[in-house]
Design an enzyme around this catalytic site. Structure first.
Site, short mmCIF file in Angstrom:
data_model
loop_
_atom_site.label_atom_id
_atom_site.label_comp_id
_atom_site.label_asym_id
_atom_site.label_seq_id
_atom_site.Cartn_x
_atom_site.Cartn_y
_atom_site.Cartn_z
N SER A 121 46.20 33.41 21.20
CA SER A 121 45.51 32.20 21.62
C SER A 121 46.48 31.27 22.34
O SER A 121 47.70 31.31 22.09
CB SER A 121 44.92 31.47 20.40
OG SER A 121 44.48 30.17 20.73
N TYR A 149 45.34 28.23 11.88
CA TYR A 149 44.92 29.16 12.93
C TYR A 149 46.02 29.33 13.98
O TYR A 149 46.33 30.46 14.39
CB TYR A 149 43.64 28.65 13.58
CG TYR A 149 43.19 29.43 14.78
CD1 TYR A 149 42.50 30.64 14.64
CD2 TYR A 149 43.40 28.96 16.08
CE1 TYR A 149 42.05 31.36 15.75
CE2 TYR A 149 42.98 29.66 17.19
CZ TYR A 149 42.30 30.86 17.02
OH TYR A 149 41.87 31.57 18.12
#
Length: 279
Positions: free
Chosen positions: A171, A184
Site C-alpha cells: 500500500s 494497517y
C-alpha cells in the site's frame, strides 16, 4: 546466455557486431497468461475481482480465496466464466494457516499446479490514536494482512515451478504512513519487506516476487472503514484529484505476472494517482 570475449573500439558500438545479438523482439503472441493457474486472495471484489477478470481475459484459470462475501464471489465467478475460463471459489479465514493449506491443496487437486500467487486480501480499521488499537485488533490486522501472505506462500511454493510469479499487494501507506491506520500501515510495511526478501530467496529458482502499492482505490474496504464525509472526499488529495478504480490497478498485476516482466523481481509498482514515492 553465453557470451564469448569481445570488444568494440567505437562508442556507442554496433549491435550487428555483437555475439550473440541482443534479443529485441517479443516471442509471446496472443494472450499473456494463456492456460496459467492463478490463486488470488480477496478475489471476490475490489482490486482482487479486477485482477481475476483481467487474468481471465488474458487466458488464465482463477482460484478465488475470500472470507464470506458469497454474493460478491459468485458475481466474480460469473464474470470469469464469461471469459470462457474456469473459476473455483474457496471461502474461509486465511489468517489461519490450516485454511491456507486447504486452499492450496484444493487448488492443486483441481488444476495440478499454481503458476501465479496473488496475495491481495486485506482489512483495515480506522482509529484516531494508538491507544484505541486493542491487542485483538492488532493481531487480526496482522493475521489478515501479513500472516496470510506467509502462510499461503509457504503452502503454495512447492507447487510453483520455475518461471512462476508471486505478487503481493502492499500500500501507499507502507511508504508515507497514515495516522488513522497505524496497524494497517505497519502490516503493509511488513508485506513490502517480505516481498523484497523473498525475491532474493527465490531468484535462483527463477520465481519472481514483486508487489503493487495502490493509492486510494474505490473498493468495499473504503465505505466499510471510514465515515461518510471522509468517503466523499476519498482520493481527492492525490495530484490527479480523484479516486481510482480497480480496473486501473489490475494491469499492473497482469504485467508483473506475464513473461513481459521476466527480468523484474523485488520491485513495486505504484498506481496512486501521481504521488511521488521513494522506493
Amino acid at each position: 546466455m553465453e557470451k564469448p570475449p569481445q570488444h568494440q573500439e567505437r562508442k556507442p558500438g554496433h549491435e550487428k557486431e555483437m555475439d550473440p545479438k541482443p534479443e529485441s523482439t517479443f516471442q509471446q503472441e496472443g494472450k499473456k497468461l494463456l492456460d496459467k493457474v492463478a490463486l488470488i486472495t480477496g478475489g471476490d471484489s475490489g482490486i482482487g475481482r479486477a485482477i481475476a477478470i483481467a487474468f481471465a481475459r488474458e487466458g488464465a484459470d482463477v482460484v478465488i480465496s475470500y472470507l464470506d462475501e458469497h454474493d460478491d464471489a459468485d458475481k466474480t465467478r460469473e464474470l470469469i466464466r464469461k471469459e470462457n475460463r474456469q473459476c473455483i471459489l474457496l471461502p474461509g479465514d486465511i489468517g489461519q494457516e490450516s485454511r491456507c493449506r486447504e486452499i492450496v491443496d484444493k487448488t492443486v487437486k483441481e488444476f495440478g499446479r499454481i503458476d501465479i500467487l496473488i496475495n491481495n486480501a486485506a482489512e483495515h480499521y480506522a482509529k484516531q490514536s494508538i491507544e484505541d488499537i486493542t491487542a485483538e485488533q492488532l493481531e487480526y490486522t496482522f493475521r489478515t494482512n501479513v500472516f496470510s501472505v506467509f502462510f499461503l506462500t509457504k503452502a503454495a511454493l512447492p507447487h510453483i515451478k520455475e518461471g512462476g510469479s508471486i505478487i503481493n499487494t502492499t500500500s501507499i501507506n507502507a511508504y508515507k504512513g497514515n495516522p488513522s491506520l497505524l496497524d494497517y500501515s505497519a502490516a503493509k510495511g511488513a508485506v513490502l519487506s517480505f516481498t523484497r526478501s523473498l525475491s532474493q530467496a527465490l531468484a535462483r529458482n527463477n520465481i519472481r516476487v514483486n508487489a503493487v502499492a495502490p493509492g486510494p482505490i474505490w473498493t468495499p474496504l473504503i465505505p466499510s472503514t471510514f465515515p461518510e464525509e471522509d468517503v466523499e472526499e476519498f482520493g481527492k488529495s492525490t495530484p490527479m484529484g480523484r479516486v481510482w478504480q480497480p480496473n486501473e490497478v489490475a494491469p499492473c498485476y497482469v504485467f508483473l505476472a506475464s513473461d513481459e516482466a521476466s527480468y523484474i523481481s523485488g520491485q513495486v509498482m505504484h498506481p496512486n494517482g501521481g504521488t511521488i514515492i521513494a522506493g
